[in-house]
Design a protein around this motif. Structure first.
Motif, PDB file in Angstrom:
ATOM      1  N   VAL A 163       0.815  -1.147   0.097  1.00 58.27           N
ATOM      2  CA  VAL A 163       0.862   0.157  -0.400  1.00 58.27           C
ATOM      3  C   VAL A 163       0.846   1.350   0.176  1.00 58.27           C
ATOM      4  N   LYS A 164       2.123   0.974   0.441  1.00 55.33           N
ATOM      5  CA  LYS A 164       2.922   2.188   0.047  1.00 55.33           C
ATOM      6  C   LYS A 164       2.365   2.872  -0.899  1.00 55.33           C
ATOM      7  N   GLY A 165       2.554   4.389  -0.975  1.00 53.61           N
ATOM      8  CA  GLY A 165       2.518   5.028  -1.923  1.00 53.61           C
ATOM      9  C   GLY A 165       0.890   5.480  -1.986  1.00 53.61           C
ATOM     10  N   ARG A 166       0.165   4.636  -2.158  1.00 52.60           N
ATOM     11  CA  ARG A 166      -1.044   4.262  -2.674  1.00 52.60           C
ATOM     12  C   ARG A 166      -1.705   5.083  -1.489  1.00 52.60           C
ATOM     13  N   PHE A 167      -1.522   4.169  -0.184  1.00 52.54           N
ATOM     14  CA  PHE A 167      -2.275   4.773   0.792  1.00 52.54           C
ATOM     15  C   PHE A 167      -1.900   5.954   2.087  1.00 52.54           C
ATOM     16  N   THR A 168      -2.715   6.711   2.733  1.00 46.34           N
ATOM     17  CA  THR A 168      -1.837   7.771   3.588  1.00 46.34           C
ATOM     18  C   THR A 168      -2.653   7.587   5.045  1.00 46.34           C
ATOM     19  N   ILE A 169      -1.823   7.470   6.326  1.00 45.27           N
ATOM     20  CA  ILE A 169      -3.098   6.790   7.461  1.00 45.27           C
ATOM     21  C   ILE A 169      -2.572   8.623   8.285  1.00 45.27           C
ATOM     22  N   SER A 170      -3.415   9.318   8.504  1.00 48.90           N
ATOM     23  CA  SER A 170      -3.723  10.174   9.782  1.00 48.90           C
ATOM     24  C   SER A 170      -4.070  10.317  10.965  1.00 48.90           C
ATOM     25  N   ARG A 171      -3.929  11.734  12.041  1.00 50.10           N
ATOM     26  CA  ARG A 171      -4.713  10.977  13.146  1.00 50.10           C
ATOM     27  C   ARG A 171      -5.095  13.089  13.237  1.00 50.10           C
ATOM     28  N   ASP A 172      -6.209  13.005  13.735  1.00 50.95           N
ATOM     29  CA  ASP A 172      -5.979  14.455  14.515  1.00 50.95           C
ATOM     30  C   ASP A 172      -7.057  14.419  15.514  1.00 50.95           C
ATOM     31  N   ASN A 173      -5.977  14.618  17.019  1.00 49.36           N
ATOM     32  CA  ASN A 173      -6.003  14.735  18.098  1.00 49.36           C
ATOM     33  C   ASN A 173      -6.783  15.013  18.812  1.00 49.36           C
ATOM     34  N   ALA A 174      -6.953  16.937  18.364  1.00 50.40           N
ATOM     35  CA  ALA A 174      -7.894  17.495  17.776  1.00 50.40           C
ATOM     36  C   ALA A 174      -9.426  17.528  18.524  1.00 50.40           C
ATOM     37  N   LYS A 175      -9.649  16.061  17.424  1.00 49.97           N
ATOM     38  CA  LYS A 175     -10.924  15.082  16.637  1.00 49.97           C
ATOM     39  C   LYS A 175     -11.194  15.137  17.245  1.00 49.97           C
ATOM     40  N   ASN A 176      -9.771  13.532  18.037  1.00 51.61           N
ATOM     41  CA  ASN A 176     -10.113  12.205  18.401  1.00 51.61           C
ATOM     42  C   ASN A 176     -10.536  11.378  16.875  1.00 51.61           C
ATOM     43  N   THR A 177      -9.809  11.784  16.134  1.00 53.40           N
ATOM     44  CA  THR A 177     -10.387  10.746  14.986  1.00 53.40           C
ATOM     45  C   THR A 177      -9.013  10.211  14.220  1.00 53.40           C
ATOM     46  N   LEU A 178      -8.682   9.158  13.566  1.00 53.03           N
ATOM     47  CA  LEU A 178      -7.727   8.431  13.110  1.00 53.03           C
ATOM     48  C   LEU A 178      -8.638   8.892  11.457  1.00 53.03           C
ATOM     49  N   TYR A 179      -7.846   8.632  10.353  1.00 58.17           N
ATOM     50  CA  TYR A 179      -7.934   8.586   8.818  1.00 58.17           C
ATOM     51  C   TYR A 179      -7.270   6.902   8.144  1.00 58.17           C
ATOM     52  N   LEU A 180      -7.268   7.326   7.460  1.00 60.41           N
ATOM     53  CA  LEU A 180      -6.934   6.343   5.916  1.00 60.41           C
ATOM     54  C   LEU A 180      -7.595   6.514   4.697  1.00 60.41           C
ATOM     55  N   LEU A 181      -6.446   7.108   3.948  1.00 57.91           N
ATOM     56  CA  LEU A 181      -6.381   7.892   2.475  1.00 57.91           C
ATOM     57  C   LEU A 181      -6.518   6.898   1.458  1.00 57.91           C
ATOM     58  N   MET A 182      -7.406   5.988   1.228  1.00 55.60           N
ATOM     59  CA  MET A 182      -6.143   4.978   0.113  1.00 55.60           C
ATOM     60  C   MET A 182      -6.782   4.855  -1.262  1.00 55.60           C
ATOM     61  N   ASN A 183      -5.767   5.380  -2.318  1.00 50.99           N
ATOM     62  CA  ASN A 183      -5.668   6.356  -3.552  1.00 50.99           C
ATOM     63  C   ASN A 183      -5.159   4.541  -4.288  1.00 50.99           C
ATOM     64  N   SER A 184      -5.995   4.854  -5.369  1.00 50.18           N
ATOM     65  CA  SER A 184      -5.441   3.615  -6.429  1.00 50.18           C
ATOM     66  C   SER A 184      -5.771   2.348  -6.273  1.00 50.18           C
ATOM     67  N   LEU A 185      -6.837   2.011  -6.201  1.00 49.38           N
ATOM     68  CA  LEU A 185      -7.435   0.625  -5.307  1.00 49.38           C
ATOM     69  C   LEU A 185      -7.652  -0.391  -5.422  1.00 49.38           C
ATOM     70  N   LYS A 186      -7.050  -1.456  -6.014  1.00 48.92           N
ATOM     71  CA  LYS A 186      -7.242  -2.587  -6.677  1.00 48.92           C
ATOM     72  C   LYS A 186      -8.208  -3.589  -6.128  1.00 48.92           C
TER      73      LYS A 186
END
Length: 122
Positions: free
Chosen positions: A63-86
């Motif tokens: 998933v390297k180069g296609r997925f991006t993990i991020s977090r917003d601690n102020a919003k208590n939220t984790l994200y996963l942006l998934m591009n070029s899905l297979k």
């Protein structure tokens, strides 16, 4: 900590989705966070992880180069942006919290969300 994953759905190959994971109950920033996925008939596998304040990340090679993990601690939220899905990305995706840093094993994560289905059509 309680975790609630959302954002899954049906997408065509090459498309994108953003998953979210809302945390509650304990201090979100105290946990190393990860995304895992489990395809039908397969074991749950690590996808991505992120450090306490989001400064460092770890990805499974496919998933390297296609997925991006991020977090917003102020919003208590984790994200996963998934591009070029297979199509092989079709799975139930889970967010999870660990008291240990840089862990990829399922057993190192004490808290799990309920999972959100991602289906990638070819």
């Amino acid at each position: 900590v309680q975790l609630q994953a959302s954002g899954g759905g049906l997408v065509q190959a090459g498309g994108s989705l953003r998953l979210s994971c809302a945390a509650s109950g304990r201090t979100f920033s105290n946990y190393f966070m990860g995304w895992f996925r489990q395809a039908p008939g397969k074991e749950r596998e690590f996808v991505a992880g992120i450090s306490y304040i989001g400064g460092s990340t770890d990805y499974e090679d496919s998933v390297k180069g296609r997925f991006t993990i991020s977090r917003d601690n102020a919003k208590n939220t984790l994200y996963l942006l998934m591009n070029s899905l297979k199509p092989e990305g079709t799975a139930v995706y889970y967010c999870a919290a660990s008291s240990w840093i840089w862990r990829r094993a399922v057993t190192d994560y004490a808290f799990w969300g309920q999972g959100t289905q991602v289906t990638v059509s070819s």
